[in-house]
Scaffold this active site. Structure first.
Site, PDB file in Angstrom:
ATOM      1  N   THR A  25       0.841  -1.092   0.085  1.00  0.00           N
ATOM      2  CA  THR A  25      -0.092  -0.091   0.043  1.00  0.00           C
ATOM      3  C   THR A  25       0.733   1.245  -0.020  1.00  0.00           C
ATOM      4  O   THR A  25       1.996   1.462   0.685  1.00  0.00           O
ATOM      5  CB  THR A  25      -0.883  -0.020   1.383  1.00  0.00           C
ATOM      6  N   SER A  27       2.163   5.100  -2.084  1.00  0.00           N
ATOM      7  CA  SER A  27       2.496   5.775  -3.493  1.00  0.00           C
ATOM      8  C   SER A  27       3.989   5.480  -4.093  1.00  0.00           C
ATOM      9  O   SER A  27       4.007   5.681  -5.131  1.00  0.00           O
ATOM     10  CB  SER A  27       2.816   7.118  -3.251  1.00  0.00           C
ATOM     11  N   ASP A  80       6.390  -3.969  -0.875  1.00  0.00           N
ATOM     12  CA  ASP A  80       5.595  -2.950   0.094  1.00  0.00           C
ATOM     13  C   ASP A  80       6.735  -1.626   0.225  1.00  0.00           C
ATOM     14  O   ASP A  80       7.836  -1.994   0.200  1.00  0.00           O
ATOM     15  CB  ASP A  80       4.898  -3.424   1.209  1.00  0.00           C
ATOM     16  N   GLY A  81       6.024  -0.886   0.490  1.00  0.00           N
ATOM     17  CA  GLY A  81       6.617   0.465   0.984  1.00  0.00           C
ATOM     18  C   GLY A  81       6.855   0.648   2.344  1.00  0.00           C
ATOM     19  O   GLY A  81       6.795  -0.336   3.162  1.00  0.00           O
ATOM     20  N   LYS A  93       6.392   0.920   9.346  1.00  0.00           N
ATOM     21  CA  LYS A  93       5.355   1.173   8.324  1.00  0.00           C
ATOM     22  C   LYS A  93       4.110   1.605   9.107  1.00  0.00           C
ATOM     23  O   LYS A  93       3.980   1.812  10.204  1.00  0.00           O
ATOM     24  CB  LYS A  93       5.062  -0.179   7.776  1.00  0.00           C
ATOM     25  N   GLU A 102      -0.954  -5.225   6.304  1.00  0.00           N
ATOM     26  CA  GLU A 102       0.563  -5.623   5.563  1.00  0.00           C
ATOM     27  C   GLU A 102       1.335  -6.332   6.322  1.00  0.00           C
ATOM     28  O   GLU A 102       2.450  -7.232   5.684  1.00  0.00           O
ATOM     29  CB  GLU A 102       1.163  -4.094   5.599  1.00  0.00           C
TER      30      GLU A 102
HETATM   31  C1  5RP Z   1       0.959   2.085   4.489  1.00  0.00           C
HETATM   32  C2  5RP Z   1       2.627   1.803   4.566  1.00  0.00           C
HETATM   33  C3  5RP Z   1       3.182   2.576   3.415  1.00  0.00           C
HETATM   34  O1  5RP Z   1       4.112   1.510   2.915  1.00  0.00           O
HETATM   35  C4  5RP Z   1       4.228   3.456   3.832  1.00  0.00           C
HETATM   36  O2  5RP Z   1       3.233   4.695   4.483  1.00  0.00           O
HETATM   37  C5  5RP Z   1       4.949   4.012   2.699  1.00  0.00           C
HETATM   38  O3  5RP Z   1       3.988   4.844   1.661  1.00  0.00           O
HETATM   39  P1  5RP Z   1       4.607   5.711   0.634  1.00  0.00           P
HETATM   40  O4  5RP Z   1       5.250   4.713  -0.826  1.00  0.00           O
HETATM   41  O5  5RP Z   1       3.332   6.365  -0.204  1.00  0.00           O
HETATM   42  O6  5RP Z   1       5.600   6.768   1.102  1.00  0.00           O
HETATM   43  O7  5RP Z   1       3.077   1.481   5.553  1.00  0.00           O
HETATM   44  O8  5RP Z   1       0.572   1.434   5.694  1.00  0.00           O
END
Ligand code: 5RP
Length: 221
Positions: A25, A27, A80-81, A93, A102
């Site tokens: 989840t 960007s 994942d981010g 996260k 996640e």
């Molecule tokens: C969501 C997360 C995302 O992976 C984290 O916030 C990174 O998001 P982005 O890639 O938009 O910076 O943990 O719960």
């Protein structure tokens, strides 16, 4: 391409025919999902497991076949981010509020790749407040218990209401300052009744793909 795009797109090259893929989840992984959708359109057979309602909607719109966590025997790879990551691939996260799903999906995955822009790479975790998912029942007591651990705890808001996760829970953003003992903190947090899960991911990721200006750096365990 910006750093998120570079890292996100690169991560999709680790997806292979026949895999079950955990779709993160945020960007950065957005770009991974876009690239996976392109690969699916070109004929690659994969199945996705979404880590949030937002990702589920995006994947459905893009035509990526999805399956629920209940219905998979295993997940080959989750991408994942992260909000922060260190050299040893410990992560914070939950900036997007999806940390519970996640973490569950990462736990049930054989491999996890983290994608991030260079701002996420830190020497010490803790500048980004640690998201903690808590039950609405008794939430004020849980927030007090979190504060007693020595953090500034802030109940996350959205449009002047309490932010609700996909699981119907609240998020408390906890500023501990520098986190020197993430494993101890992780375990202490999860022992508080009312805490559902916290955003420290320890021992999950085996690789990080980090966009760095026009190039990519890798961290591997
Ligand atoms: C969501 C997360 C995302 O992976 C984290 O916030 C990174 O998001 P982005 O890639 O938009 O910076 O943990 O719960």
């Amino acid at each position: 391409m910006n750093e998120k795009q570079l890292a996100g797109k690169k991560a999709a090259s680790y997806v292979q025919e026949g895999m079950t893929v955990g779709l993160g989840t945020g960007s950065t992984v957005y770009w991974t999902i876009l690239e996976i959708a392109r690969m699916v359109k070109e004929g690659m057979k994969i199945t996705g497991v979404a880590t949030s309602n937002n990702t589920e909607k995006l994947a459905q719109e893009l035509g990526i076949p999805l399956v629920s966590l209940e219905d998979v025997s295993s997940i080959d790879l989750t991408i994942d981010g992260a909000d922060e990551l260190t050299e040893d691939l410990t992560l914070i996260k939950g900036g997007g509020g999806a940390l519970l799903r996640e973490k569950m999906i990462a736990y049930h995955s054989t491999h996890m790749i983290v994608v991030a822009d260079s701002s996420k790479f830190v020497n010490q975790l803790g500048t980004f407040p640690l998201p903690v998912e808590i039950t609405p029942f008794g939430y004020a007591k849980t927030v007090n218990a979190l504060e007693k651990l020595g953090c500034a705890a802030s109940l996350r808001k959205e449009n002047e209401s309490n932010f609700l996760t996909d699981n119907g829970n609240y998020i408390v953003d906890c500023s501990f300052g520098e986190i020197h003992y993430p494993t101890t903190l992780h375990d202490t947090l999860n022992q508080i009744p009312g805490v559902v899960e916290n955003g420290l991911f320890i021992g999950y990721a085996a690789k990080a793909i980090i966009g760095q200006e026009n190039t990519i750096t890798y961290i591997e365990k």
